[in-house]
Design a protein around this motif. Structure first.
Motif, PDB file in Angstrom:
ATOM      1  N   ARG A  47       0.916  -1.327  -0.093  1.00  0.00           N
ATOM      2  CA  ARG A  47      -0.035   0.008  -0.022  1.00  0.00           C
ATOM      3  C   ARG A  47       0.880   1.487   0.097  1.00  0.00           C
ATOM      4  NH1 ARG A  47      -4.261  -1.300   4.701  1.00  0.00           N
ATOM      5  NH2 ARG A  47      -2.302  -1.953   5.748  1.00  0.00           N
ATOM      6  N   PHE A  48       0.562   2.156  -0.758  1.00  0.00           N
ATOM      7  CA  PHE A  48       1.110   3.655  -0.962  1.00  0.00           C
ATOM      8  C   PHE A  48       2.754   3.407  -1.218  1.00  0.00           C
ATOM      9  CE2 PHE A  48      -2.600   3.730   1.724  1.00  0.00           C
ATOM     10  CZ  PHE A  48      -3.455   4.351   0.813  1.00  0.00           C
ATOM     11  N   TYR A 159       0.780  21.794   0.943  1.00  0.00           N
ATOM     12  CA  TYR A 159       0.092  21.278   2.031  1.00  0.00           C
ATOM     13  C   TYR A 159       0.198  19.842   2.227  1.00  0.00           C
ATOM     14  CZ  TYR A 159      -4.332  19.826   4.267  1.00  0.00           C
ATOM     15  OH  TYR A 159      -5.098  19.151   5.048  1.00  0.00           O
ATOM     16  N   SER A 160       0.344  19.181   1.134  1.00  0.00           N
ATOM     17  CA  SER A 160       0.758  17.653   1.421  1.00  0.00           C
ATOM     18  C   SER A 160       1.988  17.369   2.183  1.00  0.00           C
ATOM     19  CB  SER A 160       0.903  17.013  -0.058  1.00  0.00           C
ATOM     20  OG  SER A 160       2.123  17.236  -0.422  1.00  0.00           O
ATOM     21  N   LYS A 182       0.830   7.995   7.722  1.00  0.00           N
ATOM     22  CA  LYS A 182       1.505   9.010   7.473  1.00  0.00           C
ATOM     23  C   LYS A 182       1.754   8.868   5.650  1.00  0.00           C
ATOM     24  CE  LYS A 182       5.748  10.757   5.825  1.00  0.00           C
ATOM     25  NZ  LYS A 182       6.498  10.646   4.596  1.00  0.00           N
ATOM     26  N   ASP A 183       2.022   7.978   5.234  1.00  0.00           N
ATOM     27  CA  ASP A 183       2.210   7.551   3.757  1.00  0.00           C
ATOM     28  C   ASP A 183       0.931   7.764   3.137  1.00  0.00           C
ATOM     29  OD1 ASP A 183       4.922   7.201   3.983  1.00  0.00           O
ATOM     30  OD2 ASP A 183       4.563   4.889   4.062  1.00  0.00           O
ATOM     31  N   GLU A 187       0.454  10.981   0.233  1.00  0.00           N
ATOM     32  CA  GLU A 187       0.512  10.481  -1.074  1.00  0.00           C
ATOM     33  C   GLU A 187      -0.849  10.807  -1.739  1.00  0.00           C
ATOM     34  OE1 GLU A 187       2.940   9.580  -2.961  1.00  0.00           O
ATOM     35  OE2 GLU A 187       4.424   9.450  -1.393  1.00  0.00           O
ATOM     36  N   VAL A 188      -2.102  10.421  -1.018  1.00  0.00           N
ATOM     37  CA  VAL A 188      -3.428  10.858  -1.595  1.00  0.00           C
ATOM     38  C   VAL A 188      -3.654  12.432  -1.468  1.00  0.00           C
ATOM     39  CG1 VAL A 188      -5.883  10.664  -1.007  1.00  0.00           C
ATOM     40  CG2 VAL A 188      -4.465   8.579  -0.591  1.00  0.00           C
ATOM     41  N   THR A 189      -3.041  13.037  -0.784  1.00  0.00           N
ATOM     42  CA  THR A 189      -3.013  14.394  -0.784  1.00  0.00           C
ATOM     43  C   THR A 189      -2.470  14.970  -1.866  1.00  0.00           C
ATOM     44  OG1 THR A 189      -3.119  14.881   1.673  1.00  0.00           O
ATOM     45  CG2 THR A 189      -2.843  16.740   0.249  1.00  0.00           C
ATOM     46  N   GLU A 190      -1.300  14.454  -2.164  1.00  0.00           N
ATOM     47  CA  GLU A 190      -0.240  14.700  -3.324  1.00  0.00           C
ATOM     48  C   GLU A 190      -1.124  14.092  -4.621  1.00  0.00           C
ATOM     49  OE1 GLU A 190       3.775  12.706  -4.439  1.00  0.00           O
ATOM     50  OE2 GLU A 190       3.884  14.472  -2.992  1.00  0.00           O
TER      51      GLU A 190
END
Length: 217
Positions: A47-48, A159-160, A182-183, A187-190
């Protein structure tokens, strides 16, 4: 002398076209978030990471943004310098997203070298032609594309990074902290930031096409 539209000339967007694009953007965001859900549920241990959904999706969005910016660069003399900067940003980010592959198969630190070789000449050209860049920027800054670009830039590069700080998630989760939290947050915000940048490049292409039609009238 090339024919330019002054900054004050309106470039209206048809309401029906805007509504259709908004619907398509919402659908794309929904599909991306569904991909995130699938990664969270079905890719235990990956994941991620580079083998998941999010990071390849980021690269695909950046590649699309780079291609659209290159199209504008090659077809619109109105934004010669602005489009160069808009091209360099997603391309540099795309190189950055391949850091693991480049470090493994080229040499350690390859992505930093490639980004420097890309960004430094672009900055030199833009700074040298700063007056022309400022005039072009005034034309671009009043557009919907720039609003999306600014939002995507702030989401991705400011922000990310702050939202994905390990210290903050350790403070929030305490003993339950896992790096996955944290990841996922970062990563999702990015991913969303890159999506906004992709939308901005789509709107930029459409803006250039509207300018072209107005010039022909």
């Amino acid at each position: 002398m090339p024919r330019h539209l002054p900054p004050e000339v309106p470039t209206p967007i048809d309401f029906r076209a805007t509504s259709l694009r908004a619907l398509l953007y919402i659908i794309l965001i929904g599909l991306l978030m569904q991909g995130v859900m699938i990664e969270a549920l079905g890719l235990e241990g990956q994941r991620f990471s580079e083998r998941g959904f999010v990071e390849p999706a980021q690269s695909l969005l950046l590649a699309g943004s780079t291609g659209l910016a290159l199209y504008v660069r090659l077809t619109s003399p109105r934004l010669t310098h602005v489009s160069l900067l808009l091209l360099a940003l997603p391309l540099a980010s795309l190189i950055r997203e391949q850091d693991a592959w480049l470090d493994a198969w080229v040499f350690d630190g390859a992505w930093q070298t490639l980004v420097a070789l890309l960004v430094l000449p672009v900055l030199f050209v833009v700074i040298r032609s700063r007056h022309a860049f400022a005039r072009e920027f005034e034309r671009y800054a009043n557009s919907f594309s720039f609003g999306l670009f600014a939002a995507g830039f702030l989401t991705t590069y400011v922000y990310s990074r702050l939202f994905g700080r390990s210290e903050m998630w350790q403070a929030i989760l305490g003993e339950a902290y896992l790096r996955t939290f944290k990841d996922a947050a970062e990563e999702v915000t990015e991913l969303f930031g890159y999506t906004l940048l992709f939308f901005a490049m789509i709107e930029l292409v459409l803006l250039v096409r509207r300018w072209r039609r107005l010039s022909a009238d």
